[in-house]
Design an enzyme around this catalytic site. Sequence first.
Site: not given
Lengths: 220, 220, 220, 220
Positions: D209, D135
Amino acid sequence: MPLFDRLKSDCSADWDAYVRHAFVEQVGAGTLPEAAFRTYLVQDYLFLIQFARAYALAVFKGRTLSEMRSAHAGVKAILDVEMDLHVAFCGGWNLSEAEMEATSEARATTAYTRFVIDAGLRGDLLDLHVALSPCVIGYAEIARRLASETRALDADNPYRAWVAEYAGDAYGEVAAAAVDKLDVLGAELVTEARYPRLKALFAQACRLEADFWQMGLDGA
Amino acid sequence: MPLFDRLKSDCSADWDAYVRHAFVEQVGAGTLPEAAFRTYLVQDYLFLIQFARAYALAVFKGRTLSEMRSAHAGVKAILDVEMDLHVAFCGGWNLSEAEMEATSEARATTAYTRFVIDAGLRGDLLDLHVALSPCVIGYAEIARRLASETRALDADNPYRAWVAEYAGDAYGEVAAAAVDKLDVLGAELVTEARYPRLKALFAQACRLEADFWQMGLDGA
Amino acid sequence: MPLFDRLKSDCSADWDAYVRHAFVEQVGAGTLPEAAFRTYLVQDYLFLIQFARAYALAVFKGRTLSEMRSAHAGVKAILDVEMDLHVAFCGGWNLSEAEMEATSEARATTAYTRFVIDAGLRGDLLDLHVALSPCVIGYAEIARRLASETRALDADNPYRAWVAEYAGDAYGEVAAAAVDKLDVLGAELVTEARYPRLKALFAQACRLEADFWQMGLDGA
Amino acid sequence: MPLFDRLKSDCSADWDAYVRHAFVEQVGAGTLPEAAFRTYLVQDYLFLIQFARAYALAVFKGRTLSEMRSAHAGVKAILDVEMDLHVAFCGGWNLSEAEMEATSEARATTAYTRFVIDAGLRGDLLDLHVALSPCVIGYAEIARRLASETRALDADNPYRAWVAEYAGDAYGEVAAAAVDKLDVLGAELVTEARYPRLKALFAQACRLEADFWQMGLDGA
């Protein structure tokens, strides 16, 4: 060198102060005041409850089913066997489970148990096992030495049953498995850069165990 | 009755033994041996590090953004302000940060801090705040009483700066906010069936705080 | 109203979407594509490992020896019995344990299991049990309904063994104990101010369970 | 090879599927449906709250004051700066904070955030940072590439402010510090025996993600 031997050798002063504490020597000689032993027994009951929580944390932190099962054997040993043995043993000293439950934790009990639990939460499974190891492994070493060097098992030593229990083969296997687990995790996870922290953790755990004996002595 | 008042009143013997400990009285009278205060200062440095971890745990356990932010104010206060103040203050006593870092935690430090952290993980945010409260709130009560009843702020009391710091308005607001937080969580979460456990937690935290003073005294 | 009934009734839309999910209905009718069931079985293996961790967390969070022992029964049931049954059952579908271990967790598996674990760490034992409950209790309700309303147990339903397992008395007792535990904790710990968060937790857990069925369907 | 480069290179398929996801490409081209972006923005608000908890966990797990302070910078960045920026940015899309707070977490949000938190509790600080890294670091790589390769910053791209923010120097420094932290921890703690687990953790975090982007797309 396997991890446990290395830790013990690098922290030999703290290890010796723990495994040769006056409480231990007086257990071996049969000269420990009964009040000291009773104080110890009650706190050890409260200690075991926290140790079951620490092993449950090891299940939680297990990275494989096999690691979880091996930690679970520790929870089972405490909750299904050791607690009952301990309660039976304490009964022989006229200590009831209700009485032990109603006693507050001594600070030495709180300090060591919560230190172990926090070490496990702050770090990884290896940190947890390093913090647990002086207790699990040390008891076997203490009891075997007393059994061989002193008159600990003589009929007139009021503490002979305690020594016999921890010097026995069953407990010996528990301690050997703990050494093994530590060595396996050590071979997998220890770098030279990490080692000093593990050493500091082990040394502090030894000091907190020695405090636990001292708390017993102070109870007399 | 709001939760904090109820806890303090129901545990008044443990609370008084903490806030009127000999260490505290000797600080107020200016008669505490310097070695005791220095022992305390070094351990308080190590204590603050663990308390920052406890407040970080409160952020982690926050149920709303606003609860997380309020706990975060505690982390910030310790890591960004109090640690530096403490190091500066200790500098005045010729204690360097390096020296404090290199010192091992005393058992009283380990016991109280890890007990608080474990209370937070074992229970919920309220348990964590109950375990934290004797420290945060007690220091303000202690210092304000010393400032009003004793000659604690006299120019010849070597500990006047310490008393002035915790008796001051800035710290007073921190303590008042902690009382408030506890009362709000209490109103939301306390049932009569739960209360006895909170009382036991609070009483044990008071005893562990008293041990912390005693550890200072024993250092002399 | 006891806590579980209240939660189920207040979250009836989410509960129904879970216990009457298309996957479930097709299991009852015997029309579920085999690939969907196999996808489910593999993920359920990975799911059980995480659920054993969640029960270990419940041991860790137990406030009394009796609470720890009751959570421990959950760990034992999974690690000592259910995993082996599951592996044997999967063997009947030509799924080997090695194959299941080598499979990555589907996102629905990760989402529900880690949500439960985090709920337990962020909150208290009650939060953990609320998050666990749709799974433990829902499976019994699902299987008993299928067994009574549909031809789920007919000899030509390839999924009859699965339905029989969860509709059986042994599993029924596990589910009843979970309802009980929730009701007891609820009576002790639920305030009206707290209830809405528990409801939100329960509803989210139901939705994540429904996603788990959907993940199975999507595997076909 | 430094740890981050090694992970990225060994998990290049999962990394690429994340950083070159259709959502990202459509942001760069300015062709992403507005509903997809709005879905993403709302979930990213809920995501940030959980990420602040993950950084608070990193403070809790810090082994030194300096490690705690560096993790604390992450908590501060999110709670004191990014949340407000995000709310302001969302205001430009007519999304109020109240509206975002009232939205339930999408499963992709729950899955990634709780996976990260659990990775941190199950393992050590390095595990936590590995799980966080796709991230923190990926956003900078994505935005810089879009800014240089596509017409992402053109005046008629409705998403240019988002790209500019993450392609900017301020965010670039955050990402560079995260790479650094990972490399330093890697040099200290990675053994060859441990590496495969870190790789699996990183790969799973990349997949989760990518799911987060997909959740945005699915919202249109």
